[in-house]
Design a protein around this motif. Structure first.
Motif, PDB file in Angstrom:
ATOM      1  N   ASP A  52       0.855  -1.192   0.000  1.00  0.00           N
ATOM      2  CA  ASP A  52       0.000   0.000   0.000  1.00  0.00           C
ATOM      3  C   ASP A  52       0.888   1.238   0.000  1.00  0.00           C
ATOM      4  OD1 ASP A  52      -2.336   1.732   0.348  1.00  0.00           O
ATOM      5  OD2 ASP A  52      -3.335  -0.113   0.945  1.00  0.00           O
ATOM      6  N   ASP A  53       0.275   2.421   0.088  1.00  0.00           N
ATOM      7  CA  ASP A  53       1.072   3.652   0.064  1.00  0.00           C
ATOM      8  C   ASP A  53       1.924   3.803   1.320  1.00  0.00           C
ATOM      9  OD1 ASP A  53       0.228   4.986  -2.451  1.00  0.00           O
ATOM     10  OD2 ASP A  53      -1.726   4.662  -1.547  1.00  0.00           O
ATOM     11  N   THR A  67       6.052   5.603   5.818  1.00  0.00           N
ATOM     12  CA  THR A  67       6.329   5.520   4.382  1.00  0.00           C
ATOM     13  C   THR A  67       7.740   6.024   4.097  1.00  0.00           C
ATOM     14  OG1 THR A  67       5.560   6.163   2.181  1.00  0.00           O
ATOM     15  CG2 THR A  67       5.319   7.825   3.891  1.00  0.00           C
ATOM     16  N   ASP A  69      10.557   7.140   0.653  1.00  0.00           N
ATOM     17  CA  ASP A  69      10.773   7.356  -0.780  1.00  0.00           C
ATOM     18  C   ASP A  69      12.205   7.808  -0.987  1.00  0.00           C
ATOM     19  OD1 ASP A  69       8.900   7.072  -3.003  1.00  0.00           O
ATOM     20  OD2 ASP A  69       7.513   8.157  -1.702  1.00  0.00           O
ATOM     21  N   ASP A  98       1.920  10.107   0.097  1.00  0.00           N
ATOM     22  CA  ASP A  98       1.565   8.731   0.476  1.00  0.00           C
ATOM     23  C   ASP A  98       0.722   8.704   1.754  1.00  0.00           C
ATOM     24  OD1 ASP A  98       2.519   7.016  -1.549  1.00  0.00           O
ATOM     25  OD2 ASP A  98       4.578   7.337  -0.880  1.00  0.00           O
ATOM     26  N   ALA A 101      -2.767   9.675   0.811  1.00  0.00           N
ATOM     27  CA  ALA A 101      -3.496   8.588   0.158  1.00  0.00           C
ATOM     28  C   ALA A 101      -4.147   7.628   1.141  1.00  0.00           C
ATOM     29  CB  ALA A 101      -2.556   7.820  -0.764  1.00  0.00           C
ATOM     30  N   ARG A 171      -5.637   0.518  -0.517  1.00  0.00           N
ATOM     31  CA  ARG A 171      -5.821   0.252  -1.950  1.00  0.00           C
ATOM     32  C   ARG A 171      -6.807  -0.886  -2.164  1.00  0.00           C
ATOM     33  NH1 ARG A 171       0.516   0.260  -4.191  1.00  0.00           N
ATOM     34  NH2 ARG A 171       0.973   2.402  -3.570  1.00  0.00           N
ATOM     35  N   ILE A 235      -5.448   5.707  -3.434  1.00  0.00           N
ATOM     36  CA  ILE A 235      -4.012   5.593  -3.753  1.00  0.00           C
ATOM     37  C   ILE A 235      -3.600   6.966  -4.290  1.00  0.00           C
ATOM     38  CG2 ILE A 235      -4.520   4.741  -6.122  1.00  0.00           C
ATOM     39  CD1 ILE A 235      -2.006   3.015  -5.981  1.00  0.00           C
ATOM     40  N   ASP A 236      -2.319   7.311  -4.191  1.00  0.00           N
ATOM     41  CA  ASP A 236      -1.919   8.564  -4.842  1.00  0.00           C
ATOM     42  C   ASP A 236      -1.344   8.242  -6.218  1.00  0.00           C
ATOM     43  OD1 ASP A 236       0.497   7.506  -3.799  1.00  0.00           O
ATOM     44  OD2 ASP A 236       1.429   9.482  -3.822  1.00  0.00           O
ATOM     45  N   SER A 238       1.334   8.555  -8.341  1.00  0.00           N
ATOM     46  CA  SER A 238       2.743   8.948  -8.397  1.00  0.00           C
ATOM     47  C   SER A 238       3.434   8.385  -9.633  1.00  0.00           C
ATOM     48  CB  SER A 238       3.476   8.509  -7.131  1.00  0.00           C
ATOM     49  OG  SER A 238       3.336   7.120  -6.927  1.00  0.00           O
ATOM     50  N   ASP A 244      -1.113   3.237 -11.440  1.00  0.00           N
ATOM     51  CA  ASP A 244      -1.620   3.329 -10.068  1.00  0.00           C
ATOM     52  C   ASP A 244      -3.044   2.777  -9.973  1.00  0.00           C
ATOM     53  OD1 ASP A 244       0.665   4.239  -8.641  1.00  0.00           O
ATOM     54  OD2 ASP A 244       0.470   6.166  -9.627  1.00  0.00           O
ATOM     55  N   TYR A 291       0.864  13.334  -8.209  1.00  0.00           N
ATOM     56  CA  TYR A 291       0.562  13.345  -6.769  1.00  0.00           C
ATOM     57  C   TYR A 291      -0.866  13.790  -6.472  1.00  0.00           C
ATOM     58  CZ  TYR A 291       5.361  12.223  -6.665  1.00  0.00           C
ATOM     59  OH  TYR A 291       6.536  11.578  -6.912  1.00  0.00           O
TER      60      TYR A 291
END
Ligand code: ADP
Ligand code: MG
Length: 352
Positions: A52-53, A67, A69, A98, A101, A171, A235-236, A238, A244, A291
């Motif tokens: 998931d995010d 999260t 990144d 995230d 989301a 999600r 969900i975002d 991205s 997505d 986003y």
């Protein structure tokens, strides 16, 4: 998040069942799928691990959201088109997105930097100025990190947040018959990047370039949707709308159709897209880094969502509907023809 810079050469392989399989064959998401199988979690407090995010850990009535990144020079950004101030803002924004989301509240973050030895201190201070601006705006505090020498600039953020257990949006919650919605407009960031690459420092469309350099995470919208429990999944966007959407469909075990002519395109996008593509939709469907939030909701929520869009001054567009899994995922053109684009969106190991 997708990589948008120079294409890195990659011929890594993994040994699977005695066979050498390249990452190019399975792609980024095929690899994550395998990692998920190799590393089955055991802790019962873990509500959501890989897939998931954010990861979700139960902590009484509140859940802890986590999260991370990574941004790598030459892969995710190029210093010839992004300055350190915007890089700092963006590095935090992609993580905030995230948390948005899930409908969560962002709280604290850690940042790890890999720095080339010739990098000027003024670069790092401008980077932190951008970071601080976004942090203040979203009330998040920096609580630590790590620093190392590196050949290229590498930025990794780990963001922690919280959310009411019963309000979080995963999600996996989309149901057959739900409507599919997206916030804002799509393709602006990808087109902004293309124009930056094509036109260099020459003046270009500010809104598109701004959307690429300075994405604004939809925290407020995510929280409002989650608080009222108007959506079933979220969900975002991205990596691109198609990819997505496919993640959301896979996690929910459903199919979907999206009407091409309902994809929200900004005025500026419509004006500039002819300079790079005759067809406006491929970039809007598969360009990454918008986003925006993509979510599903029962049809009876339509009017409430319209009011929310008005009150937050954020467009929310009804772009498709959720179908049974056996009907798959397809796009419907204005003339009624169905298709599934061959290029879905960004995959780190398949895009070159
Ligand atoms: P997002 O685009 O929302 O950042 P990703 O597509 O990057 O999400 O990741 C999908 C899921 O896979 C997330 O749950 C993420 O934490 C997980 N993930 C990504 N890379 C790895 C990895 N190398 N090892 C374990 N989990 C990973
Ligand atoms: Mg995400």
């Amino acid at each position: 998040m997708p990589a948008c810079g120079r294409q890195a050469l990659c011929e890594f392989g993994i040994l699977l069942e005695g066979q050498m399989i390249s990452l190019r064959e399975i792609g980024e998401f095929g690899l994550i799928h395998r990692i998920r199988k190799w590393m089955t979690p055991s802790d019962s407090a873990l509500v959501q691990g890989i897939g998931d995010d954010v990861a979700v850990i139960e902590m009484g009535s509140q859940s802890l959201l986590i999260t991370t990144d990574i941004l790598i020079e030459g892969i995710h950004f190029d210093q010839s088109w992004i300055d350190p101030y915007h890089l700092g803002k963006k590095a935090l924004a992609v993580n905030l997105s995230d948390i948005a989301a899930m409908g969560g509240i962002p709280k604290y973050f850690l940042i790890s930097l890999g720095l080339p030895k010739n990098i000027p201190l003024s670069f790092i201070s401008s980077f932190y100025r951008g970071l601080k601006e976004r942090a203040k705006q979203f009330h998040v505090d920096l609580i630590g990190g790590d620093t190392s020498l590196s050949q290229k600039l590498i930025i990794n953020i780990c963001l922690l947040g919280e959310g009411k257990k019963e309000n979080l949006l995963y999600r996996s919650g989309a149901k057959v018959g739900n409507n599919l919605y997206v916030s804002g407009t799509l393709g602006d960031s990808a087109l902004g990047l293309k124009l930056l690459q094509k036109r260099g420092n020459r003046r270009g469309p500010r809104e598109l370039i701004e959307k690429h350099l300075s994405p604004y995470p939809r925290i407020q919208l995510g929280q409002a949707i989650a608080k009222h429990r108007w959506a079933t999944s979220m969900i975002d966007v991205s990596d691109g709308l198609l990819i997505d959407t496919s993640h959301l469909l896979e996690e929910s075990g459903v199919g979907a159709r999206i009407w091409e002519d309902r994809i929200p395109l900004s005025k500026s996008y419509r004006k500039w897209i002819p300079s790079v593509s005759k067809d406006p939709y491929p970039i809007a469907l598969s360009g990454g880094e918008d986003y925006e939030l993509l979510f599903t909701a029962p049809p009876e929520m339509k009017h409430r969502l319209s009011s929310l869009a008005l009150s937050l001054k954020t467009p929310i567009t009804y772009i498709g509907e959720i179908l049974p899994k056996k009907e798959g995922f397809h796009i419907v053109r204005k003339d009624g023809k169905k298709y599934l684009p061959s290029r879905f969106g960004f995959d780190h190991f398949r895009s070159w």
